[in-house]
Design a protein around this motif. Sequence first.
Motif, short mmCIF file in Angstrom:
data_model
loop_
_atom_site.label_atom_id
_atom_site.label_comp_id
_atom_site.label_asym_id
_atom_site.label_seq_id
_atom_site.Cartn_x
_atom_site.Cartn_y
_atom_site.Cartn_z
N UNK A 96 -8.19 75.72 -11.57
CA UNK A 96 -7.28 74.66 -11.99
C UNK A 96 -7.14 74.67 -13.51
N UNK A 97 -6.01 74.16 -14.00
CA UNK A 97 -5.87 73.97 -15.44
C UNK A 97 -6.44 72.61 -15.84
N UNK A 98 -6.86 71.81 -14.85
CA UNK A 98 -7.45 70.49 -15.13
C UNK A 98 -8.85 70.67 -15.68
N UNK A 99 -9.12 70.06 -16.83
CA UNK A 99 -10.45 70.16 -17.44
C UNK A 99 -11.08 68.78 -17.49
N UNK A 148 -6.51 58.05 -0.76
CA UNK A 148 -7.37 59.23 -0.59
C UNK A 148 -6.58 60.38 0.03
N UNK A 149 -6.77 61.57 -0.55
CA UNK A 149 -6.06 62.75 -0.07
C UNK A 149 -6.90 64.00 -0.31
N UNK A 150 -6.59 65.05 0.43
CA UNK A 150 -7.30 66.32 0.32
C UNK A 150 -6.93 67.21 1.49
N UNK A 151 -7.68 68.32 1.66
CA UNK A 151 -7.38 69.20 2.79
C UNK A 151 -8.31 68.94 3.97
N UNK A 152 -9.09 67.89 3.87
CA UNK A 152 -9.99 67.54 4.97
C UNK A 152 -10.97 68.68 5.22
N UNK A 153 -11.17 69.04 6.47
CA UNK A 153 -12.08 70.12 6.82
C UNK A 153 -11.34 71.46 6.87
N UNK A 154 -10.03 71.41 6.65
CA UNK A 154 -9.20 72.61 6.77
C UNK A 154 -9.35 73.51 5.54
N UNK A 155 -9.61 74.79 5.80
CA UNK A 155 -9.71 75.77 4.72
C UNK A 155 -8.35 76.44 4.51
N UNK A 156 -8.02 76.63 3.23
CA UNK A 156 -6.79 77.36 2.91
C UNK A 156 -6.97 78.81 3.33
N UNK A 157 -5.97 79.38 4.00
CA UNK A 157 -6.05 80.78 4.43
C UNK A 157 -5.01 81.67 3.75
N UNK A 158 -4.19 81.09 2.88
CA UNK A 158 -3.21 81.92 2.18
C UNK A 158 -3.84 82.51 0.92
N UNK A 159 -3.29 83.64 0.47
CA UNK A 159 -3.84 84.32 -0.71
C UNK A 159 -3.60 83.51 -1.98
N UNK A 160 -2.42 82.94 -2.10
CA UNK A 160 -2.05 82.14 -3.27
C UNK A 160 -1.36 80.86 -2.85
N UNK A 161 -2.08 79.75 -2.97
CA UNK A 161 -1.47 78.43 -2.73
C UNK A 161 -1.39 77.80 -4.11
N UNK A 162 -0.20 77.76 -4.70
CA UNK A 162 -0.05 77.31 -6.08
C UNK A 162 0.71 75.99 -6.12
N UNK A 163 0.13 75.02 -6.82
CA UNK A 163 0.74 73.70 -6.92
C UNK A 163 0.71 73.21 -8.37
N UNK A 164 1.57 72.25 -8.63
CA UNK A 164 1.48 71.44 -9.85
C UNK A 164 1.23 70.02 -9.37
N UNK A 174 -2.99 74.07 -9.89
CA UNK A 174 -4.11 74.60 -9.12
C UNK A 174 -3.65 75.86 -8.40
N UNK A 175 -4.54 76.85 -8.37
CA UNK A 175 -4.30 78.04 -7.55
C UNK A 175 -5.47 78.15 -6.59
N UNK A 176 -5.16 78.09 -5.30
CA UNK A 176 -6.20 78.21 -4.27
C UNK A 176 -6.04 79.53 -3.54
#
Length: 178
Positions: free
Chosen positions: A49-52, A151-167, A88-90
């Motif tokens: 992440x670019x978040x510090x 409250x938010x997030x991906x829960x128990x789900x794992x990201x399976x893509x190579x590049x999940x990019x968000x702002x 964020x890049x996941x």
Amino acid sequence: NMMRKKDVFTISIYEKYNFLNDDEIQKIISSMKPEDFMEHGSIQGNAKSTYRAHENNHFFLDNHKWLEEKITKELYIDGQKITDSWANIQGEGSTLTTHNHPNAVISGVIYLKCDEKSSNLYFRDPNSITGATHKITPQKGLMVMWPGWLLHGSGTEKNQSKDRIIISFNTFFDKKEK
């Protein structure tokens, strides 16, 4: 004398599909520098992440004023100013822990890169004892906004893509006089 039930509050989540087009997305992604990304506590695994957390400099949109203006036009509460923004890049196997943004009025996300293997975004129902959730499926160009305390997030789900990019971004009341 019968007991009456009243449902008094609802929570609105705002979605704008195709908020950004392919050219705008490519312009943003190509401006990203690997050295601006570091590990962050809210995203686990293969993600950066670019978040510090230790700095007050979370302003990804400083380099994209056109995008800040475009987002600001869509804010659903008047008198808001974007106070922080980050990217964020996941990668595969990463998760976004459930969290909220208590110092924000509005929080939002824009999906720059995702596919059918990208983890969903889950909102937790604050009125539910069972932890009921509402799911948003990422789509390239989609912008989603919600109350910062939700409250938010991906829960128990794992990201399976190579590049999940968000702002992501947060807003607060603009201090300047109108």
